[in-house]
Enzyme design. Sequence first.
Site, PDB file in Angstrom:
ATOM      1  N   GLU A   1      -5.494  -8.900   0.928  1.00 30.04           N
ATOM      2  CA  GLU A   1      -6.213  -8.493   2.137  1.00 30.04           C
ATOM      3  C   GLU A   1      -7.678  -8.280   1.790  1.00 30.04           C
ATOM      4  O   GLU A   1      -8.000  -7.641   0.785  1.00 30.04           O
ATOM      5  CB  GLU A   1      -5.693  -7.165   2.719  1.00 30.04           C
ATOM      6  CG  GLU A   1      -4.333  -7.249   3.351  1.00 30.04           C
ATOM      7  CD  GLU A   1      -3.861  -5.911   3.926  1.00 30.04           C
ATOM      8  OE1 GLU A   1      -4.706  -5.069   4.301  1.00 30.04           O
ATOM      9  OE2 GLU A   1      -2.632  -5.725   4.002  1.00 30.04           O
TER      10      GLU A   1
ATOM     11  N   GLU B   1       0.805  -1.220   0.000  1.00 34.14           N
ATOM     12  CA  GLU B   1       0.000   0.000   0.000  1.00 34.14           C
ATOM     13  C   GLU B   1       0.840   1.273   0.000  1.00 34.14           C
ATOM     14  O   GLU B   1       0.708   2.117   0.901  1.00 34.14           O
ATOM     15  CB  GLU B   1      -0.964   0.000   1.188  1.00 34.14           C
ATOM     16  CG  GLU B   1      -2.026  -1.069   1.085  1.00 34.14           C
ATOM     17  CD  GLU B   1      -3.037  -1.044   2.239  1.00 34.14           C
ATOM     18  OE1 GLU B   1      -3.059  -0.067   2.990  1.00 34.14           O
ATOM     19  OE2 GLU B   1      -3.789  -2.009   2.364  1.00 34.14           O
TER      20      GLU B   1
HETATM   21  O1  IFM Z   1      -4.234  -2.972   9.024  1.00 34.62           O
HETATM   22  C1  IFM Z   1      -4.193  -2.513   7.714  1.00 34.62           C
HETATM   23  C2  IFM Z   1      -3.012  -3.111   6.972  1.00 34.62           C
HETATM   24  O2  IFM Z   1      -1.810  -2.826   7.600  1.00 34.62           O
HETATM   25  C3  IFM Z   1      -2.955  -2.547   5.575  1.00 34.62           C
HETATM   26  N1  IFM Z   1      -4.215  -2.684   4.905  1.00 34.62           N
HETATM   27  C4  IFM Z   1      -5.398  -2.241   5.589  1.00 34.62           C
HETATM   28  C5  IFM Z   1      -5.452  -2.864   6.964  1.00 34.62           C
HETATM   29  C6  IFM Z   1      -6.714  -2.413   7.703  1.00 34.62           C
HETATM   30  O3  IFM Z   1      -6.688  -1.037   7.875  1.00 34.62           O
END
Ligand code: IFM
Length: 459
Positions: free
Chosen positions: A357, A163
């Site tokens: 994710e 990210e």
């Molecule tokens: O916890 C974060 C993660 O570190 C990166 N993606 C989003 C998640 C939730 O906010």
Amino acid sequence: MAFPEDFLWGAATSAYQVEGATTIDGRGPSNWDVFAAQPGRIHAGETADTAADHYHRVDEDLELMAGLGLRAYRFSLSWTRIHPQGDGVVNPSGIGFYDRLIDGLLERSIVPLVTINHMELPQALERDGGWLERETVDRFVAFAVAVHDAFGDRVRHWMTLNEVPVTTWSGYGSTSFPPGLGDPSRVLPAVHHQLLAHGRAVREMRRRRPENAYGIVASYWPVTPASRSDADLHAAELLDAAYNRIGLDPLVHGRYPAPLLDWHHQRGGASFLEPGDVEDLTCPIDFFGLNYYGPIHAAAGDPGSGGPFVPSGLGIDQLAPDGYQYTASNWAIDARPLLDVLRTLRDEYELPVVITENGAAFDDQIAADGHVHDHRRISYLRDHLCVVQQAIAEGVDVRGYMVWSLIDNFEWASGYAKRFGLVRVDPDNQDRTPKASYGWYRHVIATNGRALADAALPV
Ligand code: IFM
């Protein structure tokens, strides 16, 4: 509609959010240690000094993964556990910790997916300018090569960074992540250096082991304009460029999105491209790691407007319209736009995808019967997995799906207030309690997704 037999059913964590043990066995300070210690930065003054204590409980967590029937586990490496000062000098205990984790995964037939760096930086590099400096690019490449040399014989899936857009907008454009600069004109140069670091690291790693698979991870937040007015459409286009396209266009098309470049130069932002950069950025990757949580709703605002995801400076208001359910993070729940995102990754970027994710924070409570009945999480995961299934049926090359997160953890500036785990972690003693979603996901994995259609499952 079925999932491929070799589909990577997984769960994810990141080093800083779960490990704790920030001052022992030779680990150096990270920028988050310093940031979290500053008053007012983190919810309730919390820190990640203990986090989920995964460093000491790695065997217990491996058993939780095996109990879930995971086929894959995505985790990240703590840069300062391995290179404590970010200067290439190795701390053998750091290598030893990840050797143990990787070997433990392989013994349980769980495929390790490694993110080389998930949103943190050695404080020594932050002090010297962090991602605003090209020197940090070289430091990252040295780190990537070192860990790839150490683990590349056992780890086949490598992701360079997590990210980049979110980390950079939050830390350089805004003040909610380190270094807390709050200067939007620095965002593009800092993003560019991270993407350069990514491309050069992939090239070096691939030269050493062409048989491994290399990628990068970014979140994709589909942007919905508040109306069809020119101003709102422009706001949505700019936000899409700033949060989504910025992480993909340079790597695939070799250019930054035009609306964002215009915005950067109008603000007097410095130029940052040097000869040879585009060739480095576009070093081919084998897959894209997609983090999907939900859509963002945007409207044109004044220069000071913003929202949880929109730093002031872009002139965009973030809205929370009626008609949606929201997670505890106040994120709109909507699985449907995920289908468009997956189609875009296929049609426009032509990249195979691992969903690295997907998940949601809810205010999970332990009930009188001692269980955590997180049925809203089950419903969220089921809806998103049904969309993934549909995308696969349409021919999108989705190779895996990781729930964020395996265990409750340190949610950055929100501290321990936002709980994403399939497993509850007691904030006082770090004891683990699998939630209802853990049992549900185990059943989904065991049936290779066929249980998604099972009406008898709790929803
Ligand atoms: O916890 C974060 C993660 O570190 C990166 N993606 C989003 C998640 C939730 O906010």
